[in-house]
Every structure is written in C-alpha cells, then in structure tokens.
Scaffold this motif. Structure first.
Motif, PDB file in Angstrom:
ATOM      1  N   PRO A  81      -8.944  10.948  -0.741  1.00 35.70           N
ATOM      2  CA  PRO A  81      -9.538  11.188   0.609  1.00 35.70           C
ATOM      3  C   PRO A  81      -9.964   9.921   1.163  1.00 35.70           C
ATOM      4  O   PRO A  81     -10.415   9.185   0.508  1.00 35.70           O
ATOM      5  CB  PRO A  81     -10.780  12.146   0.145  1.00 35.70           C
ATOM      6  N   TRP A  82      -9.816   9.548   2.301  1.00 38.12           N
ATOM      7  CA  TRP A  82     -10.121   8.465   3.028  1.00 38.12           C
ATOM      8  C   TRP A  82     -11.232   8.574   4.208  1.00 38.12           C
ATOM      9  O   TRP A  82     -10.845   9.661   5.011  1.00 38.12           O
ATOM     10  CB  TRP A  82      -9.038   7.715   3.290  1.00 38.12           C
ATOM     11  N   ALA A 142      -7.706  18.836  -0.194  1.00 41.57           N
ATOM     12  CA  ALA A 142      -8.611  17.711   0.507  1.00 41.57           C
ATOM     13  C   ALA A 142      -9.233  18.241   1.668  1.00 41.57           C
ATOM     14  O   ALA A 142     -10.301  18.043   2.032  1.00 41.57           O
ATOM     15  CB  ALA A 142      -7.583  16.468   0.704  1.00 41.57           C
ATOM     16  N   VAL A 143      -8.379  19.165   2.601  1.00 42.13           N
ATOM     17  CA  VAL A 143      -8.734  19.907   3.503  1.00 42.13           C
ATOM     18  C   VAL A 143     -10.079  20.661   3.186  1.00 42.13           C
ATOM     19  O   VAL A 143     -11.114  20.991   3.855  1.00 42.13           O
ATOM     20  CB  VAL A 143      -7.771  20.633   4.431  1.00 42.13           C
ATOM     21  N   ASN A 150      -3.019  18.249   0.039  1.00 43.04           N
ATOM     22  CA  ASN A 150      -3.409  18.246   1.130  1.00 43.04           C
ATOM     23  C   ASN A 150      -4.775  19.608   1.293  1.00 43.04           C
ATOM     24  O   ASN A 150      -5.669  19.374   1.985  1.00 43.04           O
ATOM     25  CB  ASN A 150      -2.731  18.685   2.238  1.00 43.04           C
ATOM     26  N   PHE A 208      -5.781   7.034  12.976  1.00 40.51           N
ATOM     27  CA  PHE A 208      -6.457   7.274  11.814  1.00 40.51           C
ATOM     28  C   PHE A 208      -6.467   8.872  11.697  1.00 40.51           C
ATOM     29  O   PHE A 208      -6.519   9.124  10.591  1.00 40.51           O
ATOM     30  CB  PHE A 208      -7.894   6.754  12.089  1.00 40.51           C
ATOM     31  N   TYR A 250     -12.452  12.975   7.386  1.00 38.92           N
ATOM     32  CA  TYR A 250     -11.634  12.327   6.387  1.00 38.92           C
ATOM     33  C   TYR A 250     -10.254  12.754   6.481  1.00 38.92           C
ATOM     34  O   TYR A 250     -10.001  13.635   7.133  1.00 38.92           O
ATOM     35  CB  TYR A 250     -12.228  13.241   5.145  1.00 38.92           C
ATOM     36  N   ARG A 251      -9.459  11.796   5.854  1.00 40.12           N
ATOM     37  CA  ARG A 251      -8.084  12.215   5.952  1.00 40.12           C
ATOM     38  C   ARG A 251      -7.396  11.856   4.430  1.00 40.12           C
ATOM     39  O   ARG A 251      -8.095  11.072   3.786  1.00 40.12           O
ATOM     40  CB  ARG A 251      -7.289  11.729   6.847  1.00 40.12           C
ATOM     41  N   LYS A 252      -6.557  12.254   4.045  1.00 43.89           N
ATOM     42  CA  LYS A 252      -5.813  11.705   2.975  1.00 43.89           C
ATOM     43  C   LYS A 252      -5.093  10.344   3.017  1.00 43.89           C
ATOM     44  O   LYS A 252      -4.423  10.393   4.109  1.00 43.89           O
ATOM     45  CB  LYS A 252      -4.838  13.078   2.314  1.00 43.89           C
ATOM     46  N   ASP A 302      -3.422  15.997   8.596  1.00 44.49           N
ATOM     47  CA  ASP A 302      -4.775  16.558   8.323  1.00 44.49           C
ATOM     48  C   ASP A 302      -6.049  15.981   8.236  1.00 44.49           C
ATOM     49  O   ASP A 302      -5.834  15.182   7.270  1.00 44.49           O
ATOM     50  CB  ASP A 302      -4.508  17.568   7.247  1.00 44.49           C
ATOM     51  N   THR A 303      -7.116  16.400   8.785  1.00 48.03           N
ATOM     52  CA  THR A 303      -8.541  15.806   8.738  1.00 48.03           C
ATOM     53  C   THR A 303      -9.374  16.821   8.486  1.00 48.03           C
ATOM     54  O   THR A 303      -8.986  18.011   8.951  1.00 48.03           O
ATOM     55  CB  THR A 303      -8.895  15.063  10.053  1.00 48.03           C
ATOM     56  N   TRP A 304     -10.592  16.308   7.935  1.00 45.06           N
ATOM     57  CA  TRP A 304     -11.424  17.577   7.569  1.00 45.06           C
ATOM     58  C   TRP A 304     -13.003  16.693   7.730  1.00 45.06           C
ATOM     59  O   TRP A 304     -12.781  15.387   7.665  1.00 45.06           O
ATOM     60  CB  TRP A 304     -11.434  18.182   6.428  1.00 45.06           C
TER      61      TRP A 304
END
Ligand SMILES: Cc1ncc(C[n+]2csc(CCOP(=O)(O)OP(=O)(O)O)c2C)c(N)n1
Ligand code: SF4
Lengths: 342, 627
Positions: free
Chosen positions: B426-427, B47-48, B44, A333, B247-249, A337-339
């Motif tokens: 965003p997920w 989103a970030v 990206n 998952f 979150y991630r895209k 890139d994640t945030w």
C-alpha cells in the motif's frame, strides 16, 4: 528602425573554433571541414542551433574544429546520441560525423536504425576504407584482398557498400561525393542540409597515410570523367570525357554501358535518374554499380519524403495531450483502486 | 488468534469465524493457470479493505514451459495483515495448488497445520507423472500430507458445472478455474469480491459470455465454502491501522515511473526515457510510455547501448533523461555511462537487479550488481549510487536520484531489484506540496573573460554549468577525451589529467554534505549493528525488531545512499561491538565497508534468487551476538 529581425550574415570563419586542427597534412578531412564551413552560413540558421555529434576516429575529431555546439562521443554511437538529442530538441539542426569503421563496424546497428527511423539528422560518412586513428587496419569497406597491418596476406572479408546498406534500410536521402571535388561536395552537402529526414552523405576521403590514392579513380581529373557518372534528377545517365557513353538497363534489368550513337543507341534508350522514386529498387541498383566493375554514380541517389521519427514522437505527445488533457499528478496517483484510511 | 463468533449456514452446520492478525496465502499452479492474476486480485481486494499487504510474485523465466511440469510452476504469495508488515511472510498459512507440480514445488513452504487446497481433478495419471510423483500424494498411504488441513476439491469439474449453460469450449471453461479457487479463498477469508467482479466485467467487456462464466466460477467457489462441511472455520483479518490518508497499491516499477514523472513535472521539465526491453525492468518503459500527456518522450531503441547514449544526447539537449535496464543490459551500458561521467551530464540509470552472472536468473531477485555500480567502468569513474528499500520507497528514491543527477551534473545509479520491482505494497498518496521541485539552472551568459564560455568552470560544489544548445554565445564542445578544467578543450597534459580525476572524485564525494545522515532503527550504540541496503529492508527490519523485542542490543542501519555513504556512517559503525551485513550476494557491501572503514563486518549471504526469510536474518543476528 527595422521591424524584422535579421540574422547576422555569417561567414565560414565564424564556424571555425579556436582549436588547432590536428589531422595529418593533406588528409581529405580538411577539405570536408572546409566545405561544411562554407555551406552552413548559406542555410539561414543561427550558429547556436547547429550541433555536431561524432563517434571516434580521425574524422570524428571534426566537432572540436567547429565553433558550434558539439559532442565527440564514443565509438559508433553518434547516431544514437543524435537521436536522443533530436527527439528532445527537434528545434536544433543536428549533424552526425562518422567514419566507415565507426558507422558500419561497431556502430552498424545504430546506423541502420537511425536510417530506418528517418531521424531528421544530417550524416557525413567519411569513407576512407581504412581505420585511420588506430593506424591502418582494414575496415568494413576495404576491398577484398586488401593488405593492411591486420591483413598482411590480404583481407578475406567481403566489404559493405554503405549506400546499399542505407537504401536497404529505406533511407530517404542517400548521396555520395568525393573530398576534393569541392563544388560537387558542396552541392551534395547543401542538398543534405535541406533534406528533412536522415540525410546520408558518403564522402570518399583520402587517408594519405594509410590508404593513399584509394579514390584516385574518382578524384583525379582525368580519371573521374571516365569512371564516374554524375547523377542529375530527370537526366539520362551519361559519362565519359566526350559524354558519349551511357547506362542502359538490359533485358535482365541490369545496368550496362553503351556507347551513344553506336548501334542506333540514343539518349532516350538510357536510364533516366529519378531520385524521387518511392520504390528503392533503382536507387539500390545504382548503389551496386561500383568501380572498377562499372562506372560509379556520384551525387544524390535518392531523396524522398517520409515523416521523421523526431516529429512523430513529438506529434504523439501533442496528440495524446490534446486527447486526454495535460497530465495531472493527482489523477495519475489515484489511477486504479484507492482507499482511504481515516 | 481468537474465535469471534459461531453461526449456522442454514444447512444445520455450525462454523466458527476466527480473527487473525496476519495471513500468508500462496496461489500456485501452471504458468497458464492465471495465478499472478488471482494473486493480484486478492491483493487489491485486501488493500482496498484496509489491510497492510506485501506480495511476492514468483514466475518462471519461460513464458510457457510444458504444461504441468515442475519448471512451469508459477506462484504468487501475499501477506495481508491488520498490523504493519514489511515482508510477504516466511511461512505460508494457506496454499492453493492447482496441480501436482505446484504441490510438489511449494508444499515445503506451507507451515505445519496450515490449510492446503488442491485441485483434485489435476491429480490424474498424466499430471502426477509430469510432476514426478510415483503415487498420488492425495491418496497414498504414507501420509505425506498428514499435519495439514487438506481440502481436496474437484475444481475442474465444479468449474465446468458452474459455466455449463454458457456454451463455452471445454478449454475456455477450464480457464475459469482460477476464479473458482479465488472465490473459495475469498469466502475462507471473508473478503468482499466486488472489486474483482468489477474487474471481470471491464476486462471481458467485449465477451459477455466470459464475464458471465468468470463471475459464475467465482461465485461457485464461494458457494462451495459456504455449503460444504469441510470448511469448519473461516477467518477475519481486520483492517490495519495505517496512518490516515488516501492509499493505492504500488509496485516498485510503477513507483519508479511515477516518481520520475512527478519529479520532472513539478520541476517544470519533461522526461526523456530510452530503453530496451528486459525482465524485470520492462514495466518501467511500459508505464512511462503511457504518460505522454506529461510530455514524457519514450524511445524503445535498438539496444541498451543506444538507450544509454540516447539519454546522453537528450541530456546534452537539456532533458531530464533516464534509462533503465537489468543485468546484461546494464553491462552493455558501461561505456556510455563513462561518457556521461566525463562529459558531466545529468542522467539516471535504473538497475532492476536480477540473478546473474550473464543471463542468470532473469525472473529472480538478487543484489549482486553493487560492485558493478561502483567499479564496473573503465578508468576512474565515480558516480552516485542510491537504492530503493521497498516498492513505495522507490517513488521517493527516484526523485532523489534525479535531484543528485541534476544538482551535481552526473549520471546516477538507482538500484532496485526484482523483488521490489514486482512486489506491491500500500502506498500513501503524497501531498503534491511535499514533492519538491528539483533545482536546475541553464546558464544563459558567458562565464569567462571576453565573453568566453567555460563549460568546465566549476562552482563551490565543483559542479560545472549546463548550457543548452541553442543558447547564443555559449557554443561549446564536450566529449570523451580528457579535457582541461575550465575550457573543456582536449588536453593530454599529465598534471591536468590527475587534477581532473581528483576533481571528479571530489565532486561525487562532496555529495555526502548534501544528503541526510545515516538514520538508525534502534539504540545509538550496542552489541550489534545490522547494516542492510536495498530490497532486503522488510525482512531485515522485521528480524531486527524481533530481536530488539527479545531484549537484544541490536540496531539497524539501512543504507539508502551507497555512494557516497552518509558522512556519519563510519562513526556509527565504530559505536557497535559487531557488525552484520545481510545481503543477497556473496558480500559486496561488506567488502566495501571492510575496505573503507576497517571494520570486521560479518555477512549473511543468500544467493537463491529469493528474498530473505525473517527467520534467516533473526537466526543470524542471534548467532552473531553469541560469537
Ligand atoms: C569501443 C572502442 N573500440 C575500439 C576503439 C578504437 N578505435 C578508435 S577509432 C577506430 C576505427 C576508426 O576507423 P574509422 O571509423 O574508419 O575512422 P577514421 O579514423 O578512419 O576516420 C577504432 C577501432 C575505440 N575507440 N572504442
Ligand atoms: S591517419 Fe589518415 S584519416 Fe587519419 S588524419 Fe591521417 S590521413 Fe587523415
């Protein structure tokens, strides 16, 4: 108390289902069913590990008559169904039952791809050179000129030779036998059962209702010795009632019939059968020898080793898992890139 | 919109920074110009940064139509915002056009007063003539660009200058101009380019000169924004207030792949997937084939018929089996799906719908396969159908599709579409604990008398058992011929056939007792019920919310479960005076609702290969309220 687990001894009867067999009386399918039931108990495989997958056609009713796992599927698709099953369940011994229309007409694509992938399947192609179930139209293996319901003036289609198609697709095992040649058929089926990879057995099957006698040349005692060559690995190609005729390659590398002893021809001049040759040329050449233009070879044309598709797919799963570790959903998952939103 | 500060750039120029809630940008250019790439990068980075984002990639069916022509234009639109958004936006605020063809095909979507950034260098004689411009729109006297804030930038020249010392060929140098454009837009919207810089470094790791070149181009674009007087304002879009979490895209195709793998994994099963490449479904195969370490077996087989039948075989063997395709590929699967229906084996068929009929519009979206999902097989052949609403939703729906398949021993249609498949949002990464395992059981013991196994002995939900080959004593045959209930033996008995048809139908209809009731967005009753399904959710929801804000008594029912429909749907419909069904087809859901519930539903129907604009749905709502 015995320590080793012994498999129960099975008999052909154990493989018979409770369903009434509904082929026409004297149909060649009966004999093929009987021979399959005969060899399965000799394989030392528990009954529940056999699966028979068929397409559509008279011959494809076969799985209903076997007390094993089975699926009577849709026209031409048995090779694809069996491929999916074998990839998901490499532990099973999966047999494909198909007719000449089923495998070479509507299912030609799957047939070819199953063979080139070398899925570990045993395939019996019931070749009766006719469409039985739809009541007698010509098939892709019917000879040119054949008069049937759909070709009242004779078929203009050029037929396929199933073994040539298979060998052209780099079959690792290709063999031919005849429905009523009980011993020979059992031998060939047993060889196929023990082969690792796609093992194709073409069986000349008499459809006595719509194409009676099509294979008399190969099934009638007096005729077959003159018309068929029974292949044996490492042995010269000899045939004839008195075993006085053989096959030699001429200067153009084409097979020709020669008489032993005549003009100084000896056994050493003949073509020797080598089913293990990697190069398929010779096997292809044998597959092109067709009655009545030439005597026809019977038996195992080719039996070579090549990794199977189902093994390779499952090996890759194992290798990748070893290399990257078993899959972890949290990591999956979070790829890319994640945030974080506070 | 409010001006937040004014600053000097050191050259004696002052410029203002405006804060805005949401911005829609579209990058467009030739298919070879790398527009999808920069669009994705901008997404990206936004989103970030914490914006909500929604994207709409739009590319031609041809891989490379002749360069510079109208047919070769590729675009990527995204909306990024400081509030919740559900669509990539109706009107474009900032349009970046890399050549005349891109300008010509996209200008109409730029809003009045919007910002237009063009690559002036591409507007030469040959470029103009390929786009069919008689005069240069950047220069002509009739002012076709009046009313926009136009920035004519010599991007080709400036990009070449920026990479001049790196020894690249002219062609290689020109390839960097998408990053020049991206750098400029980053500056304009105050974005941090770091993520893109990292991406460039890893992407071109083997070609250090290309790393350098693309970084230089990116910087040169930003420098231009900073140093020239032309750009008097730049903008800030603060982060959105999304629910807390990581979150991630996610695109729709990624979500389907991950949803299926996750559902199988937590259930202790391995996934079998067979497919044949087809736009826009191929990415599901691509994603799944990476995930071998989850035990996923993928097979790229010879055609879609092999794909569906191989999954039938794998399912018979006990695997969680899935296949995906689109348009013509789904048509090819029909006979195989029928086999799964009559053998009552579980599997999921994902249909990423695209414009039809036949090959149709391979890269464009449509919702025209609903009827095919209901009725597109020979015989009475019912099966469950569920549809994803958004890219992220596709994750949950995938698990749900597998659940229905396995719990009810049936093939299930999962409908997605080109818009969901390629669009991104965003997920929120779910807590693993919330992904519930799917209940499944493989029967081990005979269920009949005298040790007999009855493969079609049904439970109270009319579901038959799933016995795996290899299980001693349960040897049995299944097949495409009609069978007696219970034993599964072939049967031509007339009464049995009627019984079996009714039983298969009842089993599927009974699923309504095991799915949620239809949720409503808005009051329980009122003047107008808007009913939508699938990928139109974002636009329809936004339009309904706008109408609600304007004081109208409008409610949205967005349907996830299309067959069977939720139990309460009929009763919900009856509580409203009017019903409007917006769809990207000629009215397939409307047809079904009218037939099943005798309701006088009206339609809003668009068949342009494009999603609904919010305004289109909004206008239709008002119009239907008036009638
Ligand atoms: C899609 C489809 N097309 C046509 C048929 C009709 N059909 C059933 S069996 C058959 C031909 C069978 O011939 P063959 O495979 O040689 O088997 P045989 O009956 O001779 O054993 C045909 C055309 C079908 N069942 N499905
Ligand atoms: S029609 Fe021919 S192939 Fe079919 S069962 Fe009768 S004899 Fe056998």
């Amino acid at each position: 108390m015995s320590t080793s687990i012994e498999l129960p001894v099975l008999t052909p009867k154990d493989f018979a289902s409770d369903q009434e067999v509904r082929w026409c009386p004297r149909c060649g399918d009966y004999s093929i069913l009987a021979q399959v039931k005969k060899i399965l108990p000799t394989l030392n495989i528990p009954k529940e590990e056999f699966v028979f997958i068929s397409g559509i056609g008279c011959s494809s009713r076969f799985p209903y008559y076997m007390n094993t796992y089975g699926m009577h599927s849709i026209h031409g698709r048995a090779p694809a169904i069996a491929t999916g099953l074998k990839v998901a369940r490499p532990d099973l011994q999966v047999w494909v039952i198909t007719g000449d229309g089923d495998s070479l007409s509507i299912g030609g694509n799957h047939f070819m791809h199953m063979i080139r992938r070398n899925v570990n399947l045993k395939v019996i192609l019931f070749n009766n050179q006719i469409y039985g179930l739809t009541k007698g139209q010509y098939s892709p293996t019917s000879p040119q000129g054949k008069r049937t319901k759909s070709t009242p003036y004779g078929s203009v289609d050029a037929p396929l030779t199933p073994l040539s198609v298979a060998i052209g697709a780099r079959a690792t095992f290709a063999a031919r036998s005849v429905d009523v040649d009980i011993k020979h058929l059992c031998y060939v089926l047993e060889r196929a059962a023990n082969h690792k990879g796609t093992a194709l057995v073409e069986v000349y099957q008499d459809c006595n209702v719509f194409n009676s006698g099509a294979f008399d040349f190969a099934s009638k005692k007096d005729q077959k010795v003159e018309n068929c060559i029974y292949l044996e690995h490492g042995k010269p190609l000899i045939f004839g009632k008195d075993r006085d005729k053989g096959i030699r390659l001429n200067h153009f590398s084409q097979p020709e019939v020669v008489e032993l002893g005549k003009g100084g021809v000896s056994e050493d001049d003949l073509l020797f059968h080598d089913e293990k040759q990697e190069n398929p040329t010779l096997a292809f050449l044998l597959s092109q020898m067709r009655y009545p233009d030439s005597p026809e070879p019977m038996g195992v044309f080719r039996a070579i080793d090549r990794p199977t598709y189902d093994d390779e797919v499952n090996e890759q799963v194992k290798d990748v898992t070893e290399k990257y570790g078993p899959g972890n959903l949290e990591d999956l998952f979070s790829t890319g890139d994640t945030w974080t939103v506070e | 919109m409010s001006a937040v500060d004014t600053q000097s750039n050191g050259n004696g120029n002052f410029r203002t920074t405006e804060q805005v809630d949401a911005v829609v940008i579209r990058f467009c250019g030739d298919s070879g110009d790398g527009m999808q790439l920069v669009g994705t990068q901008f997404t990206n980075v936004s989103a970030v940064f914490g914006n909500d984002v929604s994207t709409l990639p739009d590319f031609p069916a041809e891989i490379r139509a002749p360069a510079g022509t109208l047919n070769g234009v590729s675009g990527f639109q995204l909306c990024f915002s400081s509030t919740d958004i559900f669509t990539p936006g109706d009107e474009v605020d900032t349009l970046v056009a890399m050549n005349p063809a891109a300008l010509k095909t996209n200008l109409a979507d730029l809003k009045r007063g919007g910002t237009l950034i063009v690559n002036k260098d591409a507007f030469d004689k040959s470029g103009l003539s390929k786009a069919g411009y008689a005069t240069n729109p950047l220069e002509d006297d009739n002012d076709s660009l009046a009313g926009y804030r136009v920035h004519k930038v010599d991007m080709t020249r400036l990009t070449r200058d920026s990479v001049a010392d790196l020894g690249l060929s002219l062609k290689e140098a020109d390839r960097c101009k998408n990053f020049f454009a991206l750098g400029l837009v980053y500056w304009l919207y105050d974005r941090d380019a770091k993520a893109t810089q990292d991406w460039i470094k890893s992407k071109f790791a083997k070609r250090p000169e290309l790393v350098q070149a693309n970084l230089s181009a990116l910087k040169a674009g930003a420098d231009l924004g900073y140093s020239t007087q032309a750009f008097t304002v730049h903008y800030k879009v603060p982060p959105a207030k999304l629910p807390p979490g990581k979150y991630r895209k996610m695109t729709g195709n990624e979500a389907v792949a991950m949803g299926l793998v996750a559902a199988a994994h937590v259930s202790g099963k391995e996934l079998f997937y067979a497919g044949y490449p087809i736009t826009p479904a191929s990415d599901i195969l691509h994603e799944l084939s990476k995930l071998k370490n989850f035990g996923v077996r993928t097979a790229q087989v010879e055609d879609e018929i092999a794909a569906i039948t191989a999954t039938v075989g794998a399912s018979f063997g006990g695997a969680f089996a899935v296949t995906a395709s689109s348009g013509p590929g789904i048509a090819l699967k029909s006979e195989g799906i029928g086999l799964a229906v009559i053998t009552e084996l579980p599997l999921v068929i994902v249909n990423v719908q695209r414009g039809g009929p036949s090959t149709g519009l391979p890269t464009k979206t449509e919702q025209a396969d609903l009827m095919m999902s209901f009725f597109g097989r020979n015989g009475e052949c019912p099966m469950p159908i569920i549809a994803a609403a958004t890219p992220g939703d596709a994750f949950d729906v995938s698990r749900e599709a597998l659940r229905l398949a396995v719990e009810f021993m049936t093939p299930v249609f999962l409908l997605s579409d080109g818009y969901i498949a390629n669009g991104a949002e965003p997920w929120k990464i779910p807590d693993l604990k919330n992904i519930k395992p799917i209940d499944f059981k493989h029967i081990k013991e005979a269920n009949g008398q005298d040790g007999q196994y009855l493969p079609y002995l049904r439970n109270d939900r009319l579901v038959r058992p799933w016995a795996l080959p290899g299980t001693k004593g349960l040897e049995h045959r299944v097949g495409g011929l009609e069978k007696s209930d219970g034993t599964g033996n072939v049967s031509y008995d007339p009464d049995n056939h009627q019984h079996m048809i009714e039983t298969r139908a009842k089993k599927i209809a009974g699923i309504a007792n095991h799915i949620p009731e239809q949720p409503l967005e808005g009051p329980d009753s009122g003047d107008l019920l808007v009913i939508s399904w699938g990928g139109t959710y974002g636009s329809v929801r936004t339009a309904v919310q706008r109408a609600q804000k304007d004081g109208h008594k409008v409610t949205l029912a967005h349907i996830r479960y299309l067959n069977p429909f939720p139990k309460n749907l009929e009763e919900v419909i009856k509580r409203f005076d009017k019903v409007l069904v917006p769809e990207l087809n000629t009215g397939q859901l409307r047809f079904l609702l009218r037939a099943m519930f005798l309701c006088d539903a009206k339609g809003l129907n668009k068949m342009k290969g494009k999603p609904f604009l919010v305004s289109e749905v909004y206008d239709a709502i008002l119009e239907n309220l008036k009638k």
